[in-house]
Motif scaffolding. Sequence first.
Motif, PDB file in Angstrom:
ATOM      1  N   VAL A  11       0.732  -1.086  -0.001  1.00 38.42           N
ATOM      2  CA  VAL A  11       0.021  -0.325  -0.166  1.00 38.42           C
ATOM      3  C   VAL A  11       0.921   0.896   0.158  1.00 38.42           C
ATOM      4  O   VAL A  11       0.777   2.411  -0.621  1.00 38.42           O
ATOM      5  CB  VAL A  11      -1.259   0.063   1.568  1.00 38.42           C
ATOM      6  N   ASP A  12       1.639   1.647   0.809  1.00 38.30           N
ATOM      7  CA  ASP A  12       2.717   2.402   0.506  1.00 38.30           C
ATOM      8  C   ASP A  12       3.862   2.459   0.265  1.00 38.30           C
ATOM      9  O   ASP A  12       4.268   3.574   0.391  1.00 38.30           O
ATOM     10  CB  ASP A  12       3.324   2.647   2.787  1.00 38.30           C
ATOM     11  N   TRP A  13       3.900   1.818  -0.826  1.00 30.29           N
ATOM     12  CA  TRP A  13       5.124   1.465  -1.887  1.00 30.29           C
ATOM     13  C   TRP A  13       4.994   2.585  -2.906  1.00 30.29           C
ATOM     14  O   TRP A  13       3.855   2.832  -3.704  1.00 30.29           O
ATOM     15  CB  TRP A  13       5.310  -0.364  -2.923  1.00 30.29           C
ATOM     16  N   LYS A  14       6.265   3.141  -3.858  1.00 28.86           N
ATOM     17  CA  LYS A  14       6.101   4.329  -4.363  1.00 28.86           C
ATOM     18  C   LYS A  14       5.904   3.813  -5.396  1.00 28.86           C
ATOM     19  O   LYS A  14       6.740   2.531  -5.988  1.00 28.86           O
ATOM     20  CB  LYS A  14       7.303   5.614  -4.153  1.00 28.86           C
ATOM     21  N   SER A  15       5.215   4.030  -6.723  1.00 24.30           N
ATOM     22  CA  SER A  15       5.806   3.672  -8.403  1.00 24.30           C
ATOM     23  C   SER A  15       7.028   3.896  -8.816  1.00 24.30           C
ATOM     24  O   SER A  15       7.870   5.166  -8.616  1.00 24.30           O
ATOM     25  CB  SER A  15       4.485   4.296  -9.345  1.00 24.30           C
ATOM     26  N   VAL A  16       7.366   3.785  -9.734  1.00 25.85           N
ATOM     27  CA  VAL A  16       9.005   3.753 -10.321  1.00 25.85           C
ATOM     28  C   VAL A  16       8.207   3.486 -12.641  1.00 25.85           C
ATOM     29  O   VAL A  16       7.331   2.541 -12.547  1.00 25.85           O
ATOM     30  CB  VAL A  16       9.889   2.833 -10.288  1.00 25.85           C
ATOM     31  N   ALA A  17       9.183   4.081 -12.618  1.00 26.84           N
ATOM     32  CA  ALA A  17       8.500   3.882 -14.464  1.00 26.84           C
ATOM     33  C   ALA A  17       9.380   2.582 -14.355  1.00 26.84           C
ATOM     34  O   ALA A  17       8.490   2.235 -15.376  1.00 26.84           O
ATOM     35  CB  ALA A  17       9.569   4.798 -14.827  1.00 26.84           C
ATOM     36  N   THR A  18      10.258   2.067 -14.665  1.00 25.50           N
ATOM     37  CA  THR A  18      10.407   0.225 -14.587  1.00 25.50           C
ATOM     38  C   THR A  18      10.687  -0.258 -13.760  1.00 25.50           C
ATOM     39  O   THR A  18      11.142   0.401 -11.745  1.00 25.50           O
ATOM     40  CB  THR A  18      11.555   0.173 -14.967  1.00 25.50           C
ATOM     41  N   LEU A  19       9.546  -1.652 -13.205  1.00 27.44           N
ATOM     42  CA  LEU A  19       9.575  -2.095 -12.219  1.00 27.44           C
ATOM     43  C   LEU A  19      10.954  -2.675 -11.396  1.00 27.44           C
ATOM     44  O   LEU A  19      11.187  -3.248  -9.977  1.00 27.44           O
ATOM     45  CB  LEU A  19       8.359  -3.448 -11.847  1.00 27.44           C
ATOM     46  N   MET A  20      11.937  -3.244 -12.494  1.00 24.69           N
ATOM     47  CA  MET A  20      12.875  -4.266 -11.844  1.00 24.69           C
ATOM     48  C   MET A  20      14.501  -3.204 -12.533  1.00 24.69           C
ATOM     49  O   MET A  20      14.273  -3.225 -13.647  1.00 24.69           O
ATOM     50  CB  MET A  20      12.717  -5.566 -12.403  1.00 24.69           C
ATOM     51  N   GLU A  21      15.244  -4.210 -12.600  1.00 23.68           N
ATOM     52  CA  GLU A  21      16.532  -3.712 -13.280  1.00 23.68           C
ATOM     53  C   GLU A  21      16.103  -4.121 -14.344  1.00 23.68           C
ATOM     54  O   GLU A  21      16.088  -6.062 -14.497  1.00 23.68           O
ATOM     55  CB  GLU A  21      17.743  -4.512 -12.209  1.00 23.68           C
ATOM     56  N   LEU A  22      16.749  -2.992 -15.246  1.00 20.22           N
ATOM     57  CA  LEU A  22      16.847  -4.244 -16.895  1.00 20.22           C
ATOM     58  C   LEU A  22      17.920  -5.807 -17.224  1.00 20.22           C
ATOM     59  O   LEU A  22      17.784  -6.697 -17.781  1.00 20.22           O
ATOM     60  CB  LEU A  22      16.275  -3.265 -17.912  1.00 20.22           C
ATOM     61  N   ASN A  23      19.243  -4.851 -16.278  1.00 22.02           N
ATOM     62  CA  ASN A  23      20.402  -6.232 -16.505  1.00 22.02           C
ATOM     63  C   ASN A  23      20.180  -7.117 -15.459  1.00 22.02           C
ATOM     64  O   ASN A  23      20.813  -6.770 -14.362  1.00 22.02           O
ATOM     65  CB  ASN A  23      21.676  -5.303 -17.137  1.00 22.02           C
ATOM     66  N   PHE A  24      19.617  -8.582 -15.305  1.00 20.65           N
ATOM     67  CA  PHE A  24      19.631  -9.464 -14.405  1.00 20.65           C
ATOM     68  C   PHE A  24      21.265  -9.705 -13.271  1.00 20.65           C
ATOM     69  O   PHE A  24      21.010  -9.734 -12.369  1.00 20.65           O
ATOM     70  CB  PHE A  24      18.892 -10.569 -14.473  1.00 20.65           C
ATOM     71  N   LYS A  25      21.745  -9.803 -14.466  1.00 24.30           N
ATOM     72  CA  LYS A  25      23.314 -10.457 -14.370  1.00 24.30           C
ATOM     73  C   LYS A  25      24.310  -9.152 -13.175  1.00 24.30           C
ATOM     74  O   LYS A  25      24.656  -9.219 -12.592  1.00 24.30           O
ATOM     75  CB  LYS A  25      24.390 -10.421 -15.443  1.00 24.30           C
ATOM     76  N   ARG A  26      23.432  -7.704 -13.828  1.00 23.47           N
ATOM     77  CA  ARG A  26      24.308  -6.651 -13.080  1.00 23.47           C
ATOM     78  C   ARG A  26      23.301  -6.581 -10.963  1.00 23.47           C
ATOM     79  O   ARG A  26      24.168  -6.478 -10.681  1.00 23.47           O
ATOM     80  CB  ARG A  26      24.102  -5.254 -13.497  1.00 23.47           C
ATOM     81  N   LEU A  27      22.562  -6.748 -11.717  1.00 23.93           N
ATOM     82  CA  LEU A  27      21.366  -7.140  -9.964  1.00 23.93           C
ATOM     83  C   LEU A  27      22.202  -8.001  -9.418  1.00 23.93           C
ATOM     84  O   LEU A  27      22.244  -7.953  -8.156  1.00 23.93           O
ATOM     85  CB  LEU A  27      20.013  -7.574 -10.722  1.00 23.93           C
ATOM     86  N   TYR A  28      22.516  -8.903  -9.612  1.00 25.77           N
ATOM     87  CA  TYR A  28      22.109 -10.146  -8.847  1.00 25.77           C
ATOM     88  C   TYR A  28      24.048 -10.496  -8.993  1.00 25.77           C
ATOM     89  O   TYR A  28      24.504 -12.107  -8.237  1.00 25.77           O
ATOM     90  CB  TYR A  28      21.476 -11.783  -8.957  1.00 25.77           C
ATOM     91  N   GLY A  29      25.048 -10.810  -9.544  1.00 27.61           N
ATOM     92  CA  GLY A  29      25.884 -10.974 -10.477  1.00 27.61           C
ATOM     93  C   GLY A  29      26.627 -12.230 -10.809  1.00 27.61           C
ATOM     94  O   GLY A  29      27.472 -12.613 -10.913  1.00 27.61           O
ATOM     95  N   SER A  30      25.026 -12.522 -10.362  1.00 35.34           N
ATOM     96  CA  SER A  30      24.951 -13.940 -12.044  1.00 35.34           C
ATOM     97  C   SER A  30      24.034 -13.957 -12.182  1.00 35.34           C
ATOM     98  O   SER A  30      23.015 -13.625 -12.707  1.00 35.34           O
ATOM     99  CB  SER A  30      25.507 -15.474 -11.013  1.00 35.34           C
ATOM    100  N   THR A  31      23.465 -15.468 -13.387  1.00 37.77           N
ATOM    101  CA  THR A  31      22.971 -16.069 -13.393  1.00 37.77           C
ATOM    102  C   THR A  31      21.502 -16.469 -12.806  1.00 37.77           C
ATOM    103  O   THR A  31      20.602 -16.224 -13.269  1.00 37.77           O
ATOM    104  CB  THR A  31      22.648 -16.868 -15.246  1.00 37.77           C
ATOM    105  N   ALA A  32      21.858 -16.828 -11.823  1.00 37.66           N
ATOM    106  CA  ALA A  32      21.142 -17.313 -10.691  1.00 37.66           C
ATOM    107  C   ALA A  32      19.979 -16.224  -9.725  1.00 37.66           C
ATOM    108  O   ALA A  32      21.366 -15.177  -9.198  1.00 37.66           O
ATOM    109  CB  ALA A  32      21.918 -18.826 -10.099  1.00 37.66           C
ATOM    110  N   GLY A  33      19.244 -16.125  -9.287  1.00 36.27           N
ATOM    111  CA  GLY A  33      18.434 -15.525  -8.933  1.00 36.27           C
ATOM    112  C   GLY A  33      18.052 -15.420  -7.452  1.00 36.27           C
ATOM    113  O   GLY A  33      18.365 -16.561  -7.227  1.00 36.27           O
ATOM    114  N   PRO A  34      17.553 -14.952  -6.824  1.00 34.33           N
ATOM    115  CA  PRO A  34      17.430 -15.650  -5.201  1.00 34.33           C
ATOM    116  C   PRO A  34      16.000 -16.296  -5.484  1.00 34.33           C
ATOM    117  O   PRO A  34      15.464 -16.511  -6.213  1.00 34.33           O
ATOM    118  CB  PRO A  34      17.296 -13.662  -4.456  1.00 34.33           C
ATOM    119  N   GLU A  35      16.172 -17.048  -3.904  1.00 36.62           N
ATOM    120  CA  GLU A  35      14.919 -17.379  -4.232  1.00 36.62           C
ATOM    121  C   GLU A  35      13.794 -17.478  -3.568  1.00 36.62           C
ATOM    122  O   GLU A  35      13.404 -16.124  -2.732  1.00 36.62           O
ATOM    123  CB  GLU A  35      15.432 -19.084  -2.816  1.00 36.62           C
ATOM    124  N   LEU A  36      12.047 -17.439  -4.451  1.00 41.69           N
ATOM    125  CA  LEU A  36      11.480 -16.766  -3.945  1.00 41.69           C
ATOM    126  C   LEU A  36      11.228 -16.964  -2.163  1.00 41.69           C
ATOM    127  O   LEU A  36      10.767 -18.135  -1.897  1.00 41.69           O
ATOM    128  CB  LEU A  36      10.282 -17.427  -4.848  1.00 41.69           C
TER     129      LEU A  36
END
Length: 171
Positions: free
Chosen positions: A127-152
């Motif tokens: 409810v209190d989150w702010k809107s952003v133009a892009t919801l996620m980092e477009l470069n997944f490797k830059r975000l996590y440093g590898s191709t593997a992402g975090p567990e949900l």
Amino acid sequence: MFDFVKPFRWTTDFSLGLGTTSQAWYERIDSYLMKLEFTRSDADPNQYFKVENDMPLILVFYVDDLFLTGTLPLIYQCKRELASEFEMKDVGLMHYFLGMEVWKKLGEVFLSQGKYIVKLLERCGMVDWKSVATLMELNFKRLYGSTAGPELANPSKYRQLVGALMSLVNL
């Protein structure tokens, strides 16, 4: 053009006086509407319409509800005709239907899913989150440093959210 558009809602019991199924009730009311010179929609068998003096009247069934919209004289005439044949209760103007808010002003009807969206945001703690133009980092490797992402944390909750969002954009 409608002078006054008023979505009215009536409710009834499918088994009234029939002691049988909803199919028998539908066949009975379908036959009666045909006598009143309504035309059944090709797109939806629960939608009927008729035009008198260039003014349309639209009638829609949903489960045990019946909705009318059109000009007031046609609505009142149709309500009288239906009440003479069926035991129905007029519950007034429609305000909420299938999760959508319904409101009107002269010649227009508006539908909104605002309450559904707020409940969805509350359920997800957003409810209190702010809107952003892009919801996620477009470069997944830059975000996590590898191709593997975090567990949900909760894959089921994630799937529910995605399903709710898909439902929202498809209504």
